[in-house]
Design a protein around this motif. Structure first.
Motif: not given
Length: 380
Positions: A253-258, A199-200, A370-373
């Motif tokens: 803490n904004p970021g990309w996360y699993i 997730q973004y 890969i675009n996970f969104t």
């Protein structure tokens, strides 16, 4: 003359009959009670799990005229019916059969037991009465006498709790608080009730930090969960700066996360844990130098810069060899292939709980995007 006289007599008779009928008015009586008979085998044990029905017989309330009564069955664990439940269905005959399963289900509510181990195993007395009405307006409503079935043996009749098969993320970034745009999380192979998603969780367009919530269906049905009552990041290895934001999980803490959701069942309740991990994605197998189950940084996808927003690609390093493409994330306690995925005709397809996927080949020097969104991808 004789025919005229006969007709006159006939008309006179009809007139007298009509006059008598007008004088006879139907009056609804309101009886105090009516009789529910004790079943023939009431002294025996009613084993609800091993029988289909219980037969009851009654005499109709004295309403002052012949009418079709509608009987419903009410049961209680006490003779005073301080707490009772009405069984489903109504009956219009003086002899009818009640489903044993309906009684067992009603007893679950009367006992209020959620732990199967606490349900009584010995027979107990059950009290029964009927309620009679004449129509949907409850005209003529009257209760029968109370009878006791001295020895009823029931069972934990609720369906077993099962793990959810679906999980969704919603938020001010993920779906913009619309379930239509919510993210479908991916089930983890061999681990019912556990799901993952990359997730973004950066800031929104107006600079607000991300907030998220979850549910097993795409709707506000009261079962959605966020910060309150949820185990937050007790096992995760990334720090999202999670906080309670009006019941949502706020991301400091904004970021990309699993994002990983783990479901457990406690009695008759679901309990959830939400964990956050670094968004590390790796090639596996031939295109990763023949290495399997690798988390080596050499084979790790590049993480999009936050400035690109949610609609950005994760990009693999160049393939080391010709051969089949395999890629995955890696979670603690899970094999790499429990969370693997591929791209077919531009579509990102996770393995999820399914069988081994078809093979897709690549050439040395190509990359996997890969675009996970958007759940898209490409090989080039």
């Amino acid at each position: 003359m004789k025919k005229i006289y006969i007709i006159f007599l006939l008309l006179a008779s009809l007139g007298m009959l009509w006059s008598c009928q007008e004088d006879e008015q139907v009056v609804l009586k309101h009886p105090d009670s009516f009789v529910l008979n004790v079943p023939k085998y009431a002294s025996g044990i009613y084993d609800l799990k091993n029988m289909e029905t219980i037969e009851f017989t009654t005499s109709q309330p004295d309403y002052g005229f012949t009418a079709v009564a509608n009987y419903s069955v009410e049961i209680s664990l006490t003779e005073d019916f301080a707490k009772s439940d009405t069984l489903p269905g109504t009956y219009t005959s003086a002899k009818f059969n009640v489903q044993a399963a309906d009684i067992a289900l009603a007893l679950m509510g009367l006992y209020g037991i959620v732990d199967e181990n606490e349900f009584p195993t010995e027979p107990f007395p059950l009290y029964v009465r009927l309620i009679s009405v004449l129509n949907s307006n409850n005209d003529g409503a009257v209760k029968s006498n109370v009878i006791m079935l001295p020895r009823v043996k029931s069972y934990f009749a609720l369906d077993p709790m099962v793990m959810p098969e679906e999980m969704y993320i919603i938020g001010n970034v993920a779906g913009n608080w619309s379930w239509d745009g919510a993210t479908t999380m991916i089930p983890i192979w061999g681990t019912p009730g556990k799901f993952w998603s990359i997730q973004y969780l950066g800031q929104t367009g107006d600079g607000a930090n991300a907030e998220i919530k979850f549910n097993t269906v795409k709707e506000w049905d009261g079962n959605e969960f966020g910060f309150s009552g949820t185990a937050i990041n007790e096992s995760g290895t990334a720090d999202p700066g999670a906080s309670d934001s009006g019941g949502n999980i706020g991301i400091g803490n904004p970021g990309w996360y699993i994002v990983v959701v783990t479901t457990t069942i406690n009695g008759r309740e679901y309990e959830y844990a939400v964990d956050f991990f670094p968004p590390h994605v790796h090639l596996q197998g031939p295109t990763a130098g023949g290495n399997w189950d690798t988390t080596d940084e050499i084979y790790r996808f590049a993480i999009p810069d936050l400035s690109l927003g949610a609609d950005a690609d994760f990009v693999s390093p160049p393939f080391t060899n010709d051969g089949e493409i395999r890629a995955s994330i890696k979670l603690p306690g899970q094999e790499w292939w429990h969370t693997e995925f591929l791209v077919f005709d531009g579509v990102f397809v996770p393995r999820g709980t399914g069988d081994d996927q078809e093979r897709v080949s690549g050439k040395a020097g190509q990359r996997l995007y890969i675009n996970f969104t958007e759940f898209t991808g490409k090989i080039q």
